[in-house]
Scaffold this motif. Sequence first.
Motif, PDB file in Angstrom:
ATOM      1  N   GLY A   1      24.467 -26.348  -0.212  1.00 47.44           N
ATOM      2  CA  GLY A   1      23.312 -27.158  -0.643  1.00 47.44           C
ATOM      3  C   GLY A   1      22.533 -25.991  -2.447  1.00 47.44           C
ATOM      4  N   GLU A   2      21.510 -26.327  -2.922  1.00 46.93           N
ATOM      5  CA  GLU A   2      21.306 -26.128  -3.915  1.00 46.93           C
ATOM      6  C   GLU A   2      20.778 -24.553  -3.217  1.00 46.93           C
ATOM      7  OE1 GLU A   2      18.416 -27.568  -6.655  1.00 46.93           O
ATOM      8  OE2 GLU A   2      19.884 -29.363  -5.945  1.00 46.93           O
ATOM      9  N   PRO A   3      20.715 -23.627  -3.896  1.00 46.09           N
ATOM     10  CA  PRO A   3      20.346 -22.372  -3.702  1.00 46.09           C
ATOM     11  C   PRO A   3      18.794 -22.325  -3.875  1.00 46.09           C
ATOM     12  CG  PRO A   3      21.248 -22.188  -5.823  1.00 46.09           C
ATOM     13  CD  PRO A   3      21.928 -23.473  -5.567  1.00 46.09           C
ATOM     14  N   GLY A   4      18.809 -21.813  -2.456  1.00 46.66           N
ATOM     15  CA  GLY A   4      16.699 -21.392  -1.959  1.00 46.66           C
ATOM     16  C   GLY A   4      16.437 -23.488  -1.097  1.00 46.66           C
ATOM     17  N   THR A   5      17.238 -23.695  -1.072  1.00 43.76           N
ATOM     18  CA  THR A   5      16.652 -24.825   0.252  1.00 43.76           C
ATOM     19  C   THR A   5      16.631 -24.748   1.880  1.00 43.76           C
ATOM     20  OG1 THR A   5      19.195 -25.366  -0.125  1.00 43.76           O
ATOM     21  CG2 THR A   5      17.799 -26.261  -1.855  1.00 43.76           C
ATOM     22  N   GLY A   6      17.041 -23.122   2.233  1.00 46.09           N
ATOM     23  CA  GLY A   6      16.918 -23.063   3.042  1.00 46.09           C
ATOM     24  C   GLY A   6      18.153 -22.279   3.653  1.00 46.09           C
ATOM     25  N   LYS A   7      19.426 -22.884   3.750  1.00 45.85           N
ATOM     26  CA  LYS A   7      19.910 -22.559   4.534  1.00 45.85           C
ATOM     27  C   LYS A   7      20.302 -20.718   4.889  1.00 45.85           C
ATOM     28  CE  LYS A   7      22.895 -22.996   0.387  1.00 45.85           C
ATOM     29  NZ  LYS A   7      22.018 -22.484  -0.154  1.00 45.85           N
ATOM     30  N   THR A   8      20.204 -20.154   4.585  1.00 49.67           N
ATOM     31  CA  THR A   8      20.465 -18.839   5.085  1.00 49.67           C
ATOM     32  C   THR A   8      18.413 -18.420   6.483  1.00 49.67           C
ATOM     33  OG1 THR A   8      21.427 -17.560   3.248  1.00 49.67           O
ATOM     34  CG2 THR A   8      20.363 -16.413   4.993  1.00 49.67           C
ATOM     35  N   GLU A   9      17.877 -19.470   6.097  1.00 52.47           N
ATOM     36  CA  GLU A   9      16.889 -19.338   6.745  1.00 52.47           C
ATOM     37  C   GLU A   9      16.986 -20.182   8.192  1.00 52.47           C
ATOM     38  OE1 GLU A   9      13.219 -18.319   8.291  1.00 52.47           O
ATOM     39  OE2 GLU A   9      14.120 -17.288   6.524  1.00 52.47           O
ATOM     40  N   LEU A  10      18.004 -21.017   7.732  1.00 54.23           N
ATOM     41  CA  LEU A  10      18.078 -21.917   8.800  1.00 54.23           C
ATOM     42  C   LEU A  10      18.807 -20.860   9.604  1.00 54.23           C
ATOM     43  CD1 LEU A  10      18.657 -24.637  10.322  1.00 54.23           C
ATOM     44  CD2 LEU A  10      20.906 -25.095   9.209  1.00 54.23           C
TER      45      LEU A  10
ATOM     46  N   VAL B   1      41.074  -9.022  20.750  1.00 50.63           N
ATOM     47  CA  VAL B   1      39.744  -9.041  21.032  1.00 50.63           C
ATOM     48  C   VAL B   1      39.021 -10.489  20.772  1.00 50.63           C
ATOM     49  CG1 VAL B   1      37.155  -8.716  20.407  1.00 50.63           C
ATOM     50  CG2 VAL B   1      39.125  -7.146  20.166  1.00 50.63           C
ATOM     51  N   GLN B   2      38.789 -10.719  22.624  1.00 53.58           N
ATOM     52  CA  GLN B   2      38.778 -12.554  22.471  1.00 53.58           C
ATOM     53  C   GLN B   2      36.939 -12.047  23.314  1.00 53.58           C
ATOM     54  OE1 GLN B   2      40.744 -14.766  23.805  1.00 53.58           O
ATOM     55  NE2 GLN B   2      39.034 -16.435  22.836  1.00 53.58           N
ATOM     56  N   ALA B   3      36.206 -13.061  22.086  1.00 51.76           N
ATOM     57  CA  ALA B   3      35.168 -13.583  22.301  1.00 51.76           C
ATOM     58  C   ALA B   3      34.489 -13.674  24.091  1.00 51.76           C
ATOM     59  CB  ALA B   3      34.438 -15.059  22.121  1.00 51.76           C
ATOM     60  N   LYS B   4      33.642 -13.212  24.365  1.00 48.96           N
ATOM     61  CA  LYS B   4      32.805 -13.363  25.801  1.00 48.96           C
ATOM     62  C   LYS B   4      32.029 -14.606  26.288  1.00 48.96           C
ATOM     63  CE  LYS B   4      32.894  -8.247  26.765  1.00 48.96           C
ATOM     64  NZ  LYS B   4      31.999  -7.332  26.308  1.00 48.96           N
ATOM     65  N   HIS B   5      31.610 -14.825  24.451  1.00 50.91           N
ATOM     66  CA  HIS B   5      30.967 -16.562  24.972  1.00 50.91           C
ATOM     67  C   HIS B   5      30.799 -16.745  23.330  1.00 50.91           C
ATOM     68  CE1 HIS B   5      28.736 -14.905  28.699  1.00 50.91           C
ATOM     69  NE2 HIS B   5      28.591 -13.785  27.674  1.00 50.91           N
ATOM     70  N   ARG B   6      31.229 -17.919  23.514  1.00 49.77           N
ATOM     71  CA  ARG B   6      31.231 -18.202  22.042  1.00 49.77           C
ATOM     72  C   ARG B   6      30.150 -18.645  20.997  1.00 49.77           C
ATOM     73  NH1 ARG B   6      35.980 -21.394  20.681  1.00 49.77           N
ATOM     74  NH2 ARG B   6      35.796 -22.662  18.599  1.00 49.77           N
ATOM     75  N   PRO B   7      29.781 -17.485  19.990  1.00 53.16           N
ATOM     76  CA  PRO B   7      29.098 -17.634  19.003  1.00 53.16           C
ATOM     77  C   PRO B   7      28.556 -18.859  18.443  1.00 53.16           C
ATOM     78  CG  PRO B   7      30.777 -16.434  17.871  1.00 53.16           C
ATOM     79  CD  PRO B   7      31.236 -16.737  19.468  1.00 53.16           C
ATOM     80  N   ILE B   8      27.208 -18.484  18.007  1.00 57.46           N
ATOM     81  CA  ILE B   8      26.702 -20.602  17.521  1.00 57.46           C
ATOM     82  C   ILE B   8      27.369 -19.566  15.863  1.00 57.46           C
ATOM     83  CG2 ILE B   8      25.434 -22.013  16.644  1.00 57.46           C
ATOM     84  CD1 ILE B   8      24.024 -21.299  19.506  1.00 57.46           C
ATOM     85  N   VAL B   9      28.312 -20.403  15.207  1.00 54.88           N
ATOM     86  CA  VAL B   9      28.638 -19.969  13.393  1.00 54.88           C
ATOM     87  C   VAL B   9      27.899 -20.520  12.775  1.00 54.88           C
ATOM     88  CG1 VAL B   9      30.639 -19.030  12.056  1.00 54.88           C
ATOM     89  CG2 VAL B   9      30.641 -19.346  14.589  1.00 54.88           C
ATOM     90  N   ILE B  10      27.017 -20.354  11.646  1.00 54.70           N
ATOM     91  CA  ILE B  10      26.706 -20.931  10.697  1.00 54.70           C
ATOM     92  C   ILE B  10      27.477 -20.576   9.411  1.00 54.70           C
ATOM     93  CG2 ILE B  10      24.514 -21.679   9.173  1.00 54.70           C
ATOM     94  CD1 ILE B  10      23.411 -21.921  12.312  1.00 54.70           C
ATOM     95  N   ILE B  11      27.797 -21.366   8.968  1.00 56.71           N
ATOM     96  CA  ILE B  11      28.668 -21.032   7.346  1.00 56.71           C
ATOM     97  C   ILE B  11      27.907 -21.534   6.748  1.00 56.71           C
ATOM     98  CG2 ILE B  11      30.491 -20.393   6.117  1.00 56.71           C
ATOM     99  CD1 ILE B  11      32.519 -20.663   8.512  1.00 56.71           C
ATOM    100  N   THR B  12      27.665 -20.317   5.382  1.00 56.55           N
ATOM    101  CA  THR B  12      26.284 -21.375   4.050  1.00 56.55           C
ATOM    102  C   THR B  12      27.856 -20.920   2.632  1.00 56.55           C
ATOM    103  OG1 THR B  12      25.325 -19.044   3.795  1.00 56.55           O
ATOM    104  CG2 THR B  12      24.551 -20.611   4.905  1.00 56.55           C
ATOM    105  N   SER B  13      27.181 -21.590   2.046  1.00 57.81           N
ATOM    106  CA  SER B  13      27.919 -21.956   0.716  1.00 57.81           C
ATOM    107  C   SER B  13      27.103 -22.886  -0.266  1.00 57.81           C
ATOM    108  CB  SER B  13      29.412 -22.779   0.584  1.00 57.81           C
ATOM    109  OG  SER B  13      29.601 -22.889  -0.411  1.00 57.81           O
TER     110      SER B  13
END
Length: 279
Positions: free
Chosen positions: A33-42, A146-158
């Motif tokens: 999304g455009e910069p400033g549309t709340g991706k990181t804040e999500l 190194v194996q994940a003990k609990h699969r994290p919720i991964v959010i990637i922004t672009s």
Amino acid sequence: MRFDGTAEYVATDDLTMAVNAAITLERPLLVKGEPGTGKTELARQVAEALGLPMIEWNIKSTTKAQQGLYEYDAVSRLRDSQLGDERVNDVRNYIRKGKLWQAFEAPGKVVLLIDEVDKADIEFPNDLLQELDKMAFHVYETGETVQAKHRPIVIITSNNEKELPDAFLRRCFFHYIRFPDADTMRKIVEVHHPGIKPTLLTEALTQFYNLRDQQGLKKKPSTSEVLDWLKLLLAEDLSAEDLKRNGADALPKLHGALLKNEQDVHLFERLAFMARRGR
């Protein structure tokens, strides 16, 4: 485990559906999304809503994928060996854990934010394919996995500065945050500036969307910028009438919060000059 937005973050139906789909599929959520549309804040709001810790990895142009796993400080180990330091006998003393390692070894589920992935080299996403897919990686210096003990919720922004590889995209659930329409923007403003006068908000948003729609703009103002602009209008105690006095053919009041380069300022100055000549 379901995300339905928070009191501080206005999430549209399609956005909440995307977040929950990624959680169900246990796939990284790629948000553009455009910069400033709340991706990181999500990502922060997802962590808050689900009551989970958040680990944030901010990507720069110089960031390498390996840094997200771990970094081995061979120089310090060599120096310590020359000084006779006993720490050199354990290579683990010279391994610095990256953000993925921290997320993988967390005692519970976490939200892992990989912010602005498109800033890095084009090979960066490819270098993380296996680690994000299998949620594991090998540490060559110690021979451990190194194996994940609990699969994290991964959010990637672009910010869409670069095209991402197809192999990377196949492993993600994708969502594009469209720029908010006027009704959604009103809800967003109400969260940040509760009780704002309807007449002021209507006039401000009318000017804001007219400005965004202007042909030839180099950088369209974003959600974060209109919130800053409204904050200034409220601080100056301006009314809807004060905004109208500028007229449709001139720059908005306190336009420095909205227009961030001289090319766009000059564009509106030329439009104002042409409008005055046409009267």
